[in-house]
Design a protein around this motif. Structure first.
Motif, PDB file in Angstrom:
ATOM      1  N   ASP A  86       0.818  -1.219   0.000  1.00 15.64           N
ATOM      2  CA  ASP A  86       0.000   0.000   0.000  1.00 15.64           C
ATOM      3  C   ASP A  86       0.855   1.275   0.000  1.00 15.64           C
ATOM      4  OD1 ASP A  86       0.938  -0.336   2.566  1.00 15.64           O
ATOM      5  OD2 ASP A  86      -0.999  -0.099   3.544  1.00 15.64           O
ATOM      6  N   GLN A  87       2.121   1.147  -0.350  1.00 13.12           N
ATOM      7  CA  GLN A  87       3.016   2.290  -0.505  1.00 13.12           C
ATOM      8  C   GLN A  87       3.539   2.292  -1.937  1.00 13.12           C
ATOM      9  OE1 GLN A  87       5.714   1.172   2.682  1.00 13.12           O
ATOM     10  NE2 GLN A  87       5.043   2.944   3.861  1.00 13.12           N
ATOM     11  N   GLN A  88       3.646   3.486  -2.503  1.00  9.89           N
ATOM     12  CA  GLN A  88       4.071   3.585  -3.897  1.00  9.89           C
ATOM     13  C   GLN A  88       4.999   4.778  -4.094  1.00  9.89           C
ATOM     14  OE1 GLN A  88       0.857   3.558  -6.729  1.00  9.89           O
ATOM     15  NE2 GLN A  88       2.100   4.532  -8.283  1.00  9.89           N
ATOM     16  N   ILE A  89       6.084   4.569  -4.828  1.00 14.68           N
ATOM     17  CA  ILE A  89       6.979   5.666  -5.194  1.00 14.68           C
ATOM     18  C   ILE A  89       6.255   6.544  -6.209  1.00 14.68           C
ATOM     19  CG2 ILE A  89       9.152   6.295  -6.314  1.00 14.68           C
ATOM     20  CD1 ILE A  89      10.247   3.552  -5.362  1.00 14.68           C
ATOM     21  N   ILE A  90       6.211   7.847  -5.936  1.00 14.67           N
ATOM     22  CA  ILE A  90       5.564   8.786  -6.850  1.00 14.67           C
ATOM     23  C   ILE A  90       6.607   9.476  -7.722  1.00 14.67           C
ATOM     24  CG2 ILE A  90       4.048  10.797  -7.039  1.00 14.67           C
ATOM     25  CD1 ILE A  90       2.712   8.304  -5.807  1.00 14.67           C
ATOM     26  N   LEU A  91       7.617  10.059  -7.117  1.00 20.10           N
ATOM     27  CA  LEU A  91       8.678  10.770  -7.825  1.00 20.10           C
ATOM     28  C   LEU A  91       9.999  10.578  -7.105  1.00 20.10           C
ATOM     29  CD1 LEU A  91       7.257  14.402  -8.363  1.00 20.10           C
ATOM     30  CD2 LEU A  91       7.568  12.684 -10.126  1.00 20.10           C
ATOM     31  N   SER A  92      11.076  10.806  -7.829  1.00 25.75           N
ATOM     32  CA  SER A  92      12.371  10.994  -7.176  1.00 25.75           C
ATOM     33  C   SER A  92      12.861  12.375  -7.593  1.00 25.75           C
ATOM     34  CB  SER A  92      13.371   9.909  -7.572  1.00 25.75           C
ATOM     35  OG  SER A  92      13.685   9.989  -8.939  1.00 25.75           O
ATOM     36  N   GLN A  93      13.715  12.970  -6.778  1.00 28.69           N
ATOM     37  CA  GLN A  93      14.203  14.321  -7.052  1.00 28.69           C
ATOM     38  C   GLN A  93      15.654  14.445  -6.608  1.00 28.69           C
ATOM     39  OE1 GLN A  93      11.820  17.440  -5.282  1.00 28.69           O
ATOM     40  NE2 GLN A  93      12.448  18.883  -6.865  1.00 28.69           N
ATOM     41  N   PRO A  94      16.586  14.127  -7.511  1.00 28.42           N
ATOM     42  CA  PRO A  94      17.994  14.313  -7.177  1.00 28.42           C
ATOM     43  C   PRO A  94      18.343  15.797  -7.107  1.00 28.42           C
ATOM     44  CG  PRO A  94      17.736  13.291  -9.346  1.00 28.42           C
ATOM     45  CD  PRO A  94      16.392  13.520  -8.802  1.00 28.42           C
ATOM     46  N   VAL A  95      19.266  16.121  -6.218  1.00 24.65           N
ATOM     47  CA  VAL A  95      19.717  17.507  -6.013  1.00 24.65           C
ATOM     48  C   VAL A  95      21.235  17.517  -6.107  1.00 24.65           C
ATOM     49  CG1 VAL A  95      19.820  19.413  -4.366  1.00 24.65           C
ATOM     50  CG2 VAL A  95      17.755  18.024  -4.519  1.00 24.65           C
ATOM     51  N   GLY A  96      21.745  18.525  -6.793  1.00 28.00           N
ATOM     52  CA  GLY A  96      23.199  18.628  -6.917  1.00 28.00           C
ATOM     53  C   GLY A  96      23.637  20.012  -7.313  1.00 28.00           C
ATOM     54  N   TYR A  97      24.894  20.091  -7.685  1.00 26.69           N
ATOM     55  CA  TYR A  97      25.482  21.355  -8.096  1.00 26.69           C
ATOM     56  C   TYR A  97      25.359  21.495  -9.609  1.00 26.69           C
ATOM     57  CZ  TYR A  97      27.291  20.848  -3.435  1.00 26.69           C
ATOM     58  OH  TYR A  97      27.378  20.665  -2.082  1.00 26.69           O
ATOM     59  N   PRO A  98      25.157  22.720 -10.097  1.00 26.76           N
ATOM     60  CA  PRO A  98      25.069  22.899 -11.552  1.00 26.76           C
ATOM     61  C   PRO A  98      26.361  22.457 -12.230  1.00 26.76           C
ATOM     62  CG  PRO A  98      24.484  24.934 -10.382  1.00 26.76           C
ATOM     63  CD  PRO A  98      25.012  23.971  -9.362  1.00 26.76           C
ATOM     64  N   LYS A  99      26.214  21.896 -13.404  1.00 30.43           N
ATOM     65  CA  LYS A  99      27.381  21.488 -14.178  1.00 30.43           C
ATOM     66  C   LYS A  99      28.165  22.720 -14.598  1.00 30.43           C
ATOM     67  CE  LYS A  99      28.699  18.813 -18.199  1.00 30.43           C
ATOM     68  NZ  LYS A  99      28.238  18.047 -19.350  1.00 30.43           N
ATOM     69  N   GLN A 100      29.447  22.667 -14.378  1.00 33.39           N
ATOM     70  CA  GLN A 100      30.308  23.792 -14.761  1.00 33.39           C
ATOM     71  C   GLN A 100      30.662  23.677 -16.236  1.00 33.39           C
ATOM     72  OE1 GLN A 100      31.156  26.362 -12.738  1.00 33.39           O
ATOM     73  NE2 GLN A 100      29.808  25.429 -11.243  1.00 33.39           N
ATOM     74  N   GLU A 101      30.353  24.700 -16.992  1.00 36.19           N
ATOM     75  CA  GLU A 101      30.720  24.753 -18.404  1.00 36.19           C
ATOM     76  C   GLU A 101      32.043  25.500 -18.514  1.00 36.19           C
ATOM     77  OE1 GLU A 101      28.992  23.284 -20.820  1.00 36.19           O
ATOM     78  OE2 GLU A 101      27.392  22.652 -19.484  1.00 36.19           O
TER      79      GLU A 101
END
Length: 102
Positions: A86-101
């Motif tokens: 009765d539990q379900q994964i809805i979303l995942s949301q990884p967080v990090g640093y912006p890629k350096q160009e």
């Protein structure tokens, strides 16, 4: 986060140093009117949207990058997280640093 966010569809998230996984617990959705399965899915998705938007806003204020991912390998991730039926994964949301160009 490679163990959880590793995915061929989203290789850019493999290096994220942190991440959230939003899980709906349908057993906690009750009240005077018993919600249908469709209602449970709808309300959990709406609530998850509110939460993930707050994470987006915080990350923007702190110069962090993030992305909400609905394409989660639930079949593999559900047993890793030891979720009940009765539990379900809805979303995942990884967080990090912006890629350096450079």
């Amino acid at each position: 986060m490679k163990t959880f966010f590793q995915a061929r569809a989203h290789p850019f998230v493999e290096d994220a140093p942190a991440g959230m996984v939003y899980v709906a617990d349908f057993s906690k959705m009750s009240g005077a009117r018993q919600p249908s399965e469709e209602d449970k899915i709808f309300y959990s998705a709406v609530d998850t949207g509110y939460i993930s938007q707050n994470v987006y806003l915080f990350c923007a204020s702190e110069g962090l990058s993030n992305v909400a991912l609905g394409m989660v390998d639930r079949q593999t991730r559900t047993p890793i997280m030891k979720l009940r039926e009765d539990q379900q994964i809805i979303l995942s949301q990884p967080v990090g640093y912006p890629k350096q160009e450079w």
